[in-house]
Design an enzyme around this catalytic site. Structure first.
Site, PDB file in Angstrom:
ATOM      1  N   HIS A  87      25.712 -16.234  64.195  1.00 48.12           N
ATOM      2  CA  HIS A  87      24.524 -16.685  63.470  1.00 48.12           C
ATOM      3  C   HIS A  87      23.631 -15.498  63.121  1.00 48.12           C
ATOM      4  O   HIS A  87      23.162 -15.362  61.976  1.00 48.12           O
ATOM      5  CB  HIS A  87      23.773 -17.698  64.337  1.00 48.12           C
ATOM      6  CG  HIS A  87      22.433 -18.113  63.801  1.00 48.12           C
ATOM      7  ND1 HIS A  87      22.206 -19.336  63.205  1.00 48.12           N
ATOM      8  CD2 HIS A  87      21.231 -17.469  63.779  1.00 48.12           C
ATOM      9  CE1 HIS A  87      20.951 -19.427  62.837  1.00 48.12           C
ATOM     10  NE2 HIS A  87      20.321 -18.304  63.183  1.00 48.12           N
ATOM     11  N   GLU A  88      23.405 -14.615  64.088  1.00 45.42           N
ATOM     12  CA  GLU A  88      22.540 -13.459  63.836  1.00 45.42           C
ATOM     13  C   GLU A  88      23.181 -12.482  62.856  1.00 45.42           C
ATOM     14  O   GLU A  88      22.492 -11.853  62.055  1.00 45.42           O
ATOM     15  CB  GLU A  88      22.206 -12.754  65.152  1.00 45.42           C
ATOM     16  CG  GLU A  88      21.393 -13.600  66.121  1.00 45.42           C
ATOM     17  CD  GLU A  88      20.131 -14.159  65.490  1.00 45.42           C
ATOM     18  OE1 GLU A  88      19.502 -13.454  64.679  1.00 45.42           O
ATOM     19  OE2 GLU A  88      19.771 -15.319  65.792  1.00 45.42           O
TER      20      GLU A  88
END
Length: 636
Positions: A159-160
């Protein structure tokens, strides 16, 4: 949306941010003027002075905060209490974190970012910060390390990485500076009221009234700031969730992390609300407790249901009841414990795929390659595992050592031709000393000359975080050396030249991140000659036959400038002619860059085949132009 469309959307959002900031400033100035008019009266000249002072305070506040973040992702991580994770860490949870980050970086085609842990935060959260992948930092809370199993941690990191790849980091770090300026008046008013006016009398009363006005107006700034953050952040968090699922080949990891946030007592709320407020739009989960119009993230249940459509709120309530008594399930604890020591994620069958021969052919098309840029897939993650497993242990260890990283990277750039290599040795010795030169040559002859083409860029990606730890003067000398080595003469191979350029770009951006953080705006028609030069060099490099090289060149030009006739004219100085093309091409509008990637691919693949070595050249060129391309192993 693909990478280029998201970059274009990020640029539009950046423009919208400027407009919103201007509107917020106007609103704050109008509120201050009205408050001053009511409290003190005064004519037009006084109000003009008040407006100028107010705008100046906001502007200088934003500039000051942006200047404090010039160091990029590392600056943000350190300011919020991050502890750097060393390359050679032996702690199990930190080694697991580093392995996950390295795998995802290699699969994405970007340098491994610096990794930090927020040791004093028991909540489950994370953020990515920086102006570009070259200066990126990923920070994870201790709570995330302790409570998430490997699949869940992988989902959070993926996600990051979506924020790293899609331009969100650049937008987010600028947002910190912009919002600080909006909140400046409130901060000034609060400080004055906290510490007193320093005296009595009429003057002190006026100062007190001014402080109260500033504090009240500060709440207006806070309102605008939270609205801006919510508007910028919410949709990007949903996109990042979707990208993480696409990347990690399953929804259970990311969904499991979100369930643990929703069901655990600590959730994702950070222990320092004042600090969390400033980075709330960057966090994986809501770190402050915003809701409604001010929410920077979609509701947790909504995020979980996007991943598992059949999930119901009653199931979340059941998890809360069970975990409030005994924490996550014993099965999950066993899973976390069992996977903690795994250096790599498990693959189907337990055996990593074998890397293809350098001459193996890949079946690719220009649109296919452009669609792959910054969009890693499940196969890319599997490939990264295979690539890391294939790297010789001795080279991986050298990539972790501060004293060995410069000779290692320089060794990758040394030419196979003995006369050229001797000139390169002299350039290294003149700038970095005889010991570094001898070590680079020894590594080239003993280990790097036989290195598989698909392992060179990943090795450089693993070495880059260690290189960034060197003092600034040494990095400057290293950049000069790289430039000298790749420009020794026209006999340096195109791959070696482009790899040198990629290293220069990454080091330069890590030294002064904010200077190079911008979205391009140029169109293809303004860089005709630069396109011609790049495609001519690429075509000439891949073909001994002049006719075949010309056909490859025309295939590329047809993609990018179909209505223009720019004749094929290979530059006399070969690869060195590319020195003049990088900056203009890198300044292209994001959607124009998509066409550029297709044109380069068309030139390389015009004969219907792309061997692994050519694919790695394509990846290197794309990396130098900020279009990170994952490995293309699955299409062999």
């Amino acid at each position: 949306m693909n990478f280029f469309e998201r970059q274009a959307a990020a640029r539009r959002t950046s423009t919208r941010l400027i407009v919103l900031f201007a509107l917020a400033v106007l609103g704050i100035v109008a509120a201050v003027d009205l408050a001053v008019l009511i409290a003190f009266g005064g004519g037009g000249g006084g109000l003009i002075a008040t407006s100028v002072i107010t705008a100046a305070i906001i502007g200088f506040g934003s500039l000051y905060r942006m200047a404090s973040l010039r160091g990029g992702g590392e600056s943000v991580a350190l300011q919020f209490g991050g502890t750097l994770v060393a390359e050679g860490t032996t702690e199990t949870s930190l080694r697991r974190l580093r392995n996950v980050v390295e795998e995802i970086a290699i699969a994405s085609g970007v340098p491994v970012p610096k990794i930090y842990v927020l040791e004093h935060e028991a909540a489950i959260n994370a953020f990515a910060a920086g102006y570009s992948p070259s200066d990126a930092a990923i920070a994870v809370t201790r709570g995330a390390l302790d409570q998430l199993n490997r699949d869940e941690l992988q989902g959070v990191i993926a996600h990051e990485f979506s924020h790293v790849l899609n331009g969100d980091m650049r937008l987010n770090i600028r947002l910190i500076g912009v919002l600080f300026g909006i909140l400046m008046l409130g901060l000034i008013g609060r400080k004055i009221l906290q510490h007193g006016t320093g005296g009595r009398g009429r003057g002190a009363g006026a100062v007190l009234i001014a402080a109260l006005i500033a504090l009240l107006v500060g709440y207006i700034g806070l309102f605008f700031g939270r609205m801006i953050k919510a508007g910028v952040s919410r949709s990007r968090e949903s996109l990042a969730d979707a990208s993480a699922v696409q990347f990690t080949r399953q929804t259970t990891g990311l969904a499991g992390a979100l369930k643990k946030i929703a069901a655990s007592q600590g959730g994702s709320k950070l222990s320092q609300p004042g600090d969390a407020e400033e980075v709330s739009h960057m966090l994986f989960g809501d770190g402050v407790g915003f809701s409604g119009l001010f929410a920077t993230h979609p509701p947790l249940l909504q995020r979980i249901q996007a991943l598992e459509p059949g999930f119901r709120e009653e199931e979340l309530d059941d998890l809360r009841r069970r975990w409030s008594v005994r924490g996550p399930s014993a099965e999950d604890a066993n899973l976390r414990k069992g996977k903690a020591d795994d250096s790599r994620s498990p693959l189907p069958g337990g055996i990593p795929p074998i890397l293809p021969a350098a001459a193996a052919q890949l079946n690719v098309t220009p649109p296919m390659v452009a669609a792959q840029v910054a969009r890693p897939t499940p196969d890319d993650y599997e490939r990264a595992d295979s690539i890391v497993a294939s790297l010789p242990d001795a080279l991986r260890e050298l990539a972790k050592q501060r004293d060995a990283v410069m000779p290692l990277l320089l060794g990758l750039l040394l030419d196979l031709s003995a006369p050229v290599r001797e000139k390169q040795r002299a350039e290294i010795e003149a700038r970095l000393g005889g010991e570094v030169a001898a070590s680079a040559l020894r590594l080239r002859d003993q280990q790097l000359a036989s290195l598989h083409p698909m392992l060179r860029l990943p090795l450089a990606a693993l070495a880059f975080p260690v290189l960034r730890l060197r003092p600034r003067p040494e990095l400057g000398a290293f950049m000069d050396t790289v430039h000298a080595v790749v420009n020794t003469d026209g006999q340096v191979s195109l791959f070696e030249y482009c790899l040198g350029r990629l290293l220069e770009v990454q080091v330069r951006e890590s030294l002064d991140p904010s200077q190079y953080a911008r979205f391009g705006r140029r169109k293809t028609g303004s860089v005709k000659q630069e396109f011609s030069t790049l495609l001519a060099v690429v075509a000439q490099s891949g073909h001994d036959d002049a006719g075949a090289a010309q056909r490859a060149y025309l295939a590329g030009m047809q993609r990018v400038l179909p209505r223009d006739h720019v004749p094929y004219a290979p530059p006399a100085n070969g690869v060195l002619a590319l020195d003049a093309v990088w900056e203009p091409l890198d300044a292209l509008d994001p959607l124009a860059k998509q066409v550029m990637v297709e044109a380069i691919t068309a030139a390389i693949s015009h004969d219907g085949r792309v061997v692994v070595a050519e694919a790695e050249l394509l990846r290197t060129i794309c990396g130098a132009l900020h279009c990170p391309l994952p490995p293309m192993l699955e299409r062999a």
